[in-house]
Write an enzyme that holds these catalytic residues in place. Structure first.
Site, PDB file in Angstrom:
ATOM      1  NE  ARG A   1      -3.989  -2.068   2.036  1.00  0.00           N
ATOM      2  CZ  ARG A   1      -3.913  -3.070   2.918  1.00  0.00           C
ATOM      3  NH1 ARG A   1      -3.043  -3.009   3.898  1.00  0.00           N
ATOM      4  NH2 ARG A   1      -4.734  -4.085   2.822  1.00  0.00           N
TER       5      ARG A   1
ATOM      6  CD  GLU B   1       5.387  15.328 -23.303  1.00  0.00           C
ATOM      7  OE1 GLU B   1       4.684  16.339 -23.145  1.00  0.00           O
ATOM      8  OE2 GLU B   1       4.914  14.161 -23.248  1.00  0.00           O
TER       9      GLU B   1
ATOM     10  CE  LYS C   1       4.026  17.014 -14.862  1.00  0.00           C
ATOM     11  NZ  LYS C   1       4.113  15.769 -15.564  1.00  0.00           N
TER      12      LYS C   1
ATOM     13  CD  GLU D   1      -5.359  15.601 -16.081  1.00  0.00           C
ATOM     14  OE1 GLU D   1      -4.201  15.206 -15.926  1.00  0.00           O
ATOM     15  OE2 GLU D   1      -6.047  15.322 -17.066  1.00  0.00           O
TER      16      GLU D   1
ATOM     17  CG  ASN E   1      -2.896  15.211 -20.712  1.00  0.00           C
ATOM     18  OD1 ASN E   1      -1.986  14.451 -20.999  1.00  0.00           O
ATOM     19  ND2 ASN E   1      -3.563  15.137 -19.579  1.00  0.00           N
TER      20      ASN E   1
ATOM     21  CG  HIS F   1      -0.473  14.372 -24.047  1.00  0.00           C
ATOM     22  ND1 HIS F   1       0.177  15.543 -24.341  1.00  0.00           N
ATOM     23  CD2 HIS F   1       0.394  13.650 -23.281  1.00  0.00           C
ATOM     24  CE1 HIS F   1       1.378  15.533 -23.774  1.00  0.00           C
ATOM     25  NE2 HIS F   1       1.542  14.400 -23.137  1.00  0.00           N
TER      26      HIS F   1
ATOM     27  CG  HIS G   1      -2.547   9.470 -24.901  1.00  0.00           C
ATOM     28  ND1 HIS G   1      -3.123   9.889 -23.734  1.00  0.00           N
ATOM     29  CD2 HIS G   1      -1.216   9.581 -24.719  1.00  0.00           C
ATOM     30  CE1 HIS G   1      -2.172  10.243 -22.872  1.00  0.00           C
ATOM     31  NE2 HIS G   1      -1.005  10.066 -23.454  1.00  0.00           N
TER      32      HIS G   1
ATOM     33  CG  HIS H   1       4.516   9.810 -24.799  1.00  0.00           C
ATOM     34  ND1 HIS H   1       3.152   9.627 -24.778  1.00  0.00           N
ATOM     35  CD2 HIS H   1       4.753  10.940 -24.069  1.00  0.00           C
ATOM     36  CE1 HIS H   1       2.586  10.584 -24.059  1.00  0.00           C
ATOM     37  NE2 HIS H   1       3.530  11.397 -23.613  1.00  0.00           N
TER      38      HIS H   1
HETATM   39  P1  NAD Z   1      11.417   5.544 -22.535  1.00  0.00           P
HETATM   40  O1  NAD Z   1      11.303   5.445 -21.097  1.00  0.00           O
HETATM   41  O2  NAD Z   1      10.963   4.405 -23.370  1.00  0.00           O
HETATM   42  O3  NAD Z   1      12.949   5.879 -22.895  1.00  0.00           O
HETATM   43  C1  NAD Z   1      13.301   6.033 -24.247  1.00  0.00           C
HETATM   44  C2  NAD Z   1      14.440   5.101 -24.657  1.00  0.00           C
HETATM   45  O4  NAD Z   1      15.671   5.655 -24.238  1.00  0.00           O
HETATM   46  C3  NAD Z   1      14.374   3.723 -24.053  1.00  0.00           C
HETATM   47  O5  NAD Z   1      14.838   2.778 -24.975  1.00  0.00           O
HETATM   48  C4  NAD Z   1      15.335   3.828 -22.880  1.00  0.00           C
HETATM   49  O6  NAD Z   1      15.845   2.595 -22.468  1.00  0.00           O
HETATM   50  C5  NAD Z   1      16.409   4.702 -23.460  1.00  0.00           C
HETATM   51  N1  NAD Z   1      17.181   5.493 -22.531  1.00  0.00           N
HETATM   52  C6  NAD Z   1      16.755   6.102 -21.414  1.00  0.00           C
HETATM   53  N2  NAD Z   1      17.715   6.866 -20.901  1.00  0.00           N
HETATM   54  C7  NAD Z   1      18.785   6.715 -21.685  1.00  0.00           C
HETATM   55  C8  NAD Z   1      20.089   7.282 -21.674  1.00  0.00           C
HETATM   56  N3  NAD Z   1      20.462   8.195 -20.781  1.00  0.00           N
HETATM   57  N4  NAD Z   1      20.976   6.870 -22.611  1.00  0.00           N
HETATM   58  C9  NAD Z   1      20.596   5.973 -23.569  1.00  0.00           C
HETATM   59  N5  NAD Z   1      19.365   5.439 -23.649  1.00  0.00           N
HETATM   60  C10 NAD Z   1      18.471   5.822 -22.718  1.00  0.00           C
HETATM   61  O7  NAD Z   1      10.638   6.825 -23.106  1.00  0.00           O
HETATM   62  P2  NAD Z   1      10.454   8.300 -22.541  1.00  0.00           P
HETATM   63  O8  NAD Z   1      10.276   9.139 -23.745  1.00  0.00           O
HETATM   64  O9  NAD Z   1      11.462   8.660 -21.559  1.00  0.00           O
HETATM   65  O10 NAD Z   1       9.071   8.208 -21.743  1.00  0.00           O
HETATM   66  C11 NAD Z   1       7.863   7.928 -22.408  1.00  0.00           C
HETATM   67  C12 NAD Z   1       6.877   7.428 -21.404  1.00  0.00           C
HETATM   68  O11 NAD Z   1       6.625   8.444 -20.432  1.00  0.00           O
HETATM   69  C13 NAD Z   1       5.543   7.061 -21.991  1.00  0.00           C
HETATM   70  O12 NAD Z   1       5.116   5.834 -21.471  1.00  0.00           O
HETATM   71  C14 NAD Z   1       4.624   8.162 -21.526  1.00  0.00           C
HETATM   72  O13 NAD Z   1       3.299   7.747 -21.406  1.00  0.00           O
HETATM   73  C15 NAD Z   1       5.227   8.517 -20.211  1.00  0.00           C
HETATM   74  N6  NAD Z   1       4.912   9.858 -19.743  1.00  0.00           N
HETATM   75  C16 NAD Z   1       4.456   9.986 -18.475  1.00  0.00           C
HETATM   76  C17 NAD Z   1       4.195  11.244 -17.964  1.00  0.00           C
HETATM   77  C18 NAD Z   1       3.781  11.389 -16.531  1.00  0.00           C
HETATM   78  O14 NAD Z   1       3.383  12.491 -16.138  1.00  0.00           O
HETATM   79  N7  NAD Z   1       3.866  10.363 -15.727  1.00  0.00           N
HETATM   80  C19 NAD Z   1       4.380  12.375 -18.759  1.00  0.00           C
HETATM   81  C20 NAD Z   1       4.863  12.206 -20.067  1.00  0.00           C
HETATM   82  C21 NAD Z   1       5.123  10.934 -20.547  1.00  0.00           C
HETATM   83  N1  GLY Z   2       2.141  14.801 -18.506  1.00  0.00           N
HETATM   84  C1  GLY Z   2       0.844  15.153 -18.061  1.00  0.00           C
HETATM   85  C2  GLY Z   2       0.746  15.368 -16.598  1.00  0.00           C
HETATM   86  O1  GLY Z   2       1.678  15.169 -15.863  1.00  0.00           O
HETATM   87  O2  GLY Z   2      -0.292  15.743 -16.135  1.00  0.00           O
END
Ligand code: NAD
Ligand code: GLY
Length: 367
Positions: A128, A192, A234, A244, A252, A255, A259, A272
């Site tokens: 939890r 972003e 942010k 939200e 978003n 998005h 999405h 993404h």
């Molecule tokens: P990701 O986590 O897939 O990373 C991208 C790629 O880069 C992967 O292959 C990873 O292994 C590699 N990588 C990471 N760091 C590295 C480094 N320093 N050197 C070499 N390779 C590296 O993708 P992302 O773009 O970081 O994140 C996308 C995800 O984030 C999506 O699932 C999206 O929905 C989510 N997201 C969440 C929020 C939130 O508020 N929680 C906001 C925006 C996006």
């Molecule tokens: N990336 C959207 C949020 O954090 O609300």
């Protein structure tokens, strides 16, 4: 207010009203002892990473954490958006239970947004709730996903559909990690960064336009400013609306279309950030068609996204399929799709749009 904590780190505070934590931004943070001071202490820490990031950075993080925890182990998840799912989430629980992790155990999410989102969800659910720290290593994760406490996994029917709001104890953005990021991923992160201009800060949009080449060349000063200003915006948004119920939806922008592209094509085909970039082109055009902004603003944004090397044409999923997918969006209410639209450079609004106009946008920008 952003301050400087040490010679290495800038600090952007996040305050949700019931939880306060810091985002540290700088070079050399991974190895600096002061980065890891003041965190919850425990017998055990688990670094959750993936097969691409762990070989590069996990040993260094493990050494830096060793003085503070009885044991520090590393779990390497498979790499990719397609693994942001139940079976992969279970790998974290399997490890925690197998190692006898207790309620004090601290999780460290070392990687991009996929690792951050899934580790955050594991932290929210294990016994939890256990503390966790975000150590984002992609530009996208440093400017967005590691901040604000949205954690999730995907469902085949919709992106990020299973999740929880659960804030980290700290976010550590070591800018040096961005040096090993593939260029395509850097560009995806820029999507972003660009997002924050239209929704919250017209001056920042001007700055991005002026410094895009520096950002693409990984100039340390430019990347540092982009991460800092993005995190400030942010933090400001999340501080007002953690769950939200209103304002946070502006994050978003792009998005809703994005999405739909991601889940319509199957996770892992478009990044993404690429889907969000293309989604922003469509959302800006929709804003113009609704007479919220002049058409030349939509053109300006499209040109910036194109210069960043990001896609501006969506895949040919068909308008009916796009609409079907967008109705599953978390912002939809009673089956009505609601879009984040731009009212003026630096100001966004959440509202519905007639299907006919959305179809016009899809016809122009997809296929
Ligand atoms: P990701 O986590 O897939 O990373 C991208 C790629 O880069 C992967 O292959 C990873 O292994 C590699 N990588 C990471 N760091 C590295 C480094 N320093 N050197 C070499 N390779 C590296 O993708 P992302 O773009 O970081 O994140 C996308 C995800 O984030 C999506 O699932 C999206 O929905 C989510 N997201 C969440 C929020 C939130 O508020 N929680 C906001 C925006 C996006
Ligand atoms: N990336 C959207 C949020 O954090 O609300």
């Amino acid at each position: 207010m952003t301050t400087r904590a040490s010679s290495r780190a800038l600090v952007v505070p996040v305050d949700t009203g019931h939880q306060r934590y810091d985002i540290l931004i700088g070079s050399g943070l991974l190895d600096a002892a002061e980065t890891w001071q003041g965190l919850p202490r425990a017998a055990m820490a688990l670094i959750v990473s993936n097969t691409a990031v762990a070989p590069r950075y996990a040993a260094r993080l493990r050494s830096a954490l060793a003085p503070h925890y009885g044991s520090v182990s590393v779990l390497e998840l498979p790499d990719g958006e397609q693994f942001k799912d139940w079976p992969t989430l279970n790998l974290i629980f399997d490890r925690l239970l197998g190692d006898g992790a207790d309620r004090q155990t601290v999780l460290f999410a070392l990687g991009g947004g996929v690792v951050g989102d899934i580790t955050g969800l594991a932290a929210a659910l294990y016994m939890r709730g256990v503390p966790f720290v975000q150590v984002p290593t992609t530009l996208l994760a440093q400017v967005d996903s590691s901040v604000g406490g949205k954690t999730a996994i995907n469902h085949p029917a919709g992106k990020n559909m299973i999740g929880a709001f659960y804030q980290p104890q700290r976010v550590v953005c070591d800018l040096d990690t961005l040096r090993t990021l593939p260029l395509r991923e850097l560009r995806a992160g820029l999507a972003e960064v660009i997002k924050y201009g239209p929704i919250a800060d017209a001056g920042f949009l001007d700055w991005i336009e002026a410094h895009l080449d520096d950002l693409l060349a990984r100039d340390a000063g430019a990347l540092g400013h982009a991460v800092r200003r993005s995190c400030e915006i942010k933090a400001w948004v999340v501080g007002q609306d953690e769950r939200e119920s209103g304002l946070r939806a502006i994050l978003n922008f792009g998005h809703t279309f994005g999405h739909a592209i991601e889940s319509g094509l199957g996770y892992g085909h478009w990044l993404h950030g690429e889907a969000v970039a293309c989604g922003m082109v469509m959302a800006a055009d929709l804003s113009a068609r609704l007479d919220l902004v002049p058409a030349d603003f939509a053109v300006r944004l499209k040109q910036l996204i194109q210069r960043a090397g990001l896609p501006v044409r969506g895949p040919a999923l068909g308008a009916d399929r796009y609409l079907e997918l967008m109705r599953v969006d978390k912002k939809a209410q009673g089956g009505e799709i609601r879009f984040v639209l731009i009212e003026a450079p630096g100001r966004a609004v959440l509202r519905a749009a007639p299907d006919a106009l959305v179809r016009d946008v899809l016809a122009v920008h997809c296929g």
